[in-house]
Design a protein around this motif. Sequence first.
Motif, PDB file in Angstrom:
ATOM      1  N   MET A   1       0.848  -1.185   0.000  1.00 52.80           N
ATOM      2  CA  MET A   1       0.000   0.000   0.000  1.00 52.80           C
ATOM      3  C   MET A   1       0.880   1.231   0.000  1.00 52.80           C
ATOM      4  N   ARG A   2       0.456   2.247  -0.739  1.00 50.10           N
ATOM      5  CA  ARG A   2       1.208   3.477  -0.778  1.00 50.10           C
ATOM      6  C   ARG A   2       0.214   4.616  -0.722  1.00 50.10           C
ATOM      7  N   LEU A   3      -0.065   5.145   0.492  1.00 52.02           N
ATOM      8  CA  LEU A   3      -1.102   6.155   0.632  1.00 52.02           C
ATOM      9  C   LEU A   3      -0.736   7.444  -0.077  1.00 52.02           C
ATOM     10  N   ALA A   4       0.544   7.681  -0.272  1.00 48.81           N
ATOM     11  CA  ALA A   4       0.953   8.875  -0.982  1.00 48.81           C
ATOM     12  C   ALA A   4       1.226   8.581  -2.440  1.00 48.81           C
ATOM     13  N   ALA A   5       0.779   7.455  -2.895  1.00 48.68           N
ATOM     14  CA  ALA A   5       1.208   6.983  -4.205  1.00 48.68           C
ATOM     15  C   ALA A   5       0.447   7.593  -5.346  1.00 48.68           C
ATOM     16  N   ARG A   6       0.359   8.831  -5.365  1.00 45.47           N
ATOM     17  CA  ARG A   6      -0.172   9.527  -6.528  1.00 45.47           C
ATOM     18  C   ARG A   6       0.778   9.267  -7.683  1.00 45.47           C
ATOM     19  N   LEU A   7       1.993   8.888  -7.374  1.00 42.51           N
ATOM     20  CA  LEU A   7       3.076   8.706  -8.320  1.00 42.51           C
ATOM     21  C   LEU A   7       3.038   9.809  -9.340  1.00 42.51           C
ATOM     22  N   SER A   8       2.957  11.024  -8.822  1.00 42.34           N
ATOM     23  CA  SER A   8       2.753  12.172  -9.674  1.00 42.34           C
ATOM     24  C   SER A   8       4.078  12.670 -10.201  1.00 42.34           C
TER      25      SER A   8
ATOM     26  N   SER B   1       0.041  14.201   2.429  1.00 36.97           N
ATOM     27  CA  SER B   1       0.589  13.236   1.478  1.00 36.97           C
ATOM     28  C   SER B   1       1.860  12.600   2.024  1.00 36.97           C
ATOM     29  N   ALA B   2       2.748  13.422   2.564  1.00 40.54           N
ATOM     30  CA  ALA B   2       3.993  12.894   3.135  1.00 40.54           C
ATOM     31  C   ALA B   2       3.710  12.032   4.351  1.00 40.54           C
ATOM     32  N   TRP B   3       2.821  12.481   5.184  1.00 43.68           N
ATOM     33  CA  TRP B   3       2.462  11.745   6.398  1.00 43.68           C
ATOM     34  C   TRP B   3       1.869  10.383   6.026  1.00 43.68           C
ATOM     35  N   GLY B   4       0.997  10.384   5.028  1.00 40.31           N
ATOM     36  CA  GLY B   4       0.421   9.124   4.571  1.00 40.31           C
ATOM     37  C   GLY B   4       1.477   8.187   4.021  1.00 40.31           C
ATOM     38  N   GLY B   5       2.446   8.729   3.306  1.00 41.98           N
ATOM     39  CA  GLY B   5       3.538   7.909   2.801  1.00 41.98           C
ATOM     40  C   GLY B   5       4.360   7.308   3.926  1.00 41.98           C
ATOM     41  N   TRP B   6       4.579   8.084   4.966  1.00 44.15           N
ATOM     42  CA  TRP B   6       5.329   7.579   6.118  1.00 44.15           C
ATOM     43  C   TRP B   6       4.571   6.437   6.796  1.00 44.15           C
ATOM     44  N   VAL B   7       3.258   6.606   6.956  1.00 43.42           N
ATOM     45  CA  VAL B   7       2.454   5.539   7.546  1.00 43.42           C
ATOM     46  C   VAL B   7       2.508   4.283   6.678  1.00 43.42           C
ATOM     47  N   SER B   8       2.406   4.473   5.359  1.00 41.85           N
ATOM     48  CA  SER B   8       2.350   3.322   4.454  1.00 41.85           C
ATOM     49  C   SER B   8       3.639   2.515   4.456  1.00 41.85           C
ATOM     50  N   THR B   9       4.740   3.127   4.854  1.00 43.09           N
ATOM     51  CA  THR B   9       6.005   2.404   4.951  1.00 43.09           C
ATOM     52  C   THR B   9       6.299   1.970   6.386  1.00 43.09           C
TER      53      THR B   9
END
Length: 290
Positions: free
Chosen positions: A1-8, A151-159
């Motif tokens: 899972m990658r909550l910040a994964a907009r992969l923008s 977005s960054a916080w979500g990415g941190w949680v997802s990892t």
Amino acid sequence: MRLAARLSLRALFLCIWGIASSCGYLRSAAIGNLTEDVASASARHDDIELVAQAVPTFLVLLEGLLESDPQDDDLLLAAAEGYTAYAVLIEHEDASRARRLYRRARDYGWDGLVARRPALKGLREASFGEFAQVERHLKEDDLPWVFWTASAWGGWVSTNLQSMPALAQLPRVIYMMEWVLEHDEGFQGGGPHVFLGVYYGALPRMLGGDPDRSLRHFDRAIDLSGGKDLSVLVQKARYYARQIFDRQLYEELLREVLERPVDAVPELTLQNAAAQRQARLLLDEIDEHF
């Protein structure tokens, strides 16, 4: 899972070159127009690696500028964007390093919010009931700082999915992103909808997952972009179709991405080229998931 994964890659690219153009210090050096021109040209480029190789240099440059002015909210926003985007880029290859970058991005984003709204100081570590008071202090023009911090916080949680204390912070992330959604659902081309589509699609129901809500968010993001942002189709395949075990939809979405021209919207060329690359990888792995 990658909550910040907009992969923008569009966001990544804007971070790389926007770092300088968002900074008054560099604008005063009369190179703002140059960086904007480079940004425009790079967004139309289809060589992802060429652009991505520039990221570390500009992040180091940004760190130097922050040494001189650590309370500059524009610099802090640029750092949150830049580190988030770079973490997304490397997460698949080095999740541990990405986790550190996401944390750094989250801290920069939050520091930027505190620099703008001092009353927020201390609320990040407070109970959720107290944290929810952030809404009382935020203003409309705080939206970019809220979006990139979440977005960054979500990415941190997802990892950090193995960590219960990290997972316990997820409601704060969603609270912030829903605030963004309420104030500007079209920000970053429907970014809040994509973020929440990933969230509701990736998590099991016991942790808040909801495939129906995921679908609604992804479809709204597609509407907002006019279907021209191919990365949204990739994320819908990955985080919705895969989760409901709909192989046909999964394959249809990814093949649609590959059949569409990447340069139909010139300023989305780089991002769409990245979406096509990811679509190929996901199709190669299809038998692993269905």
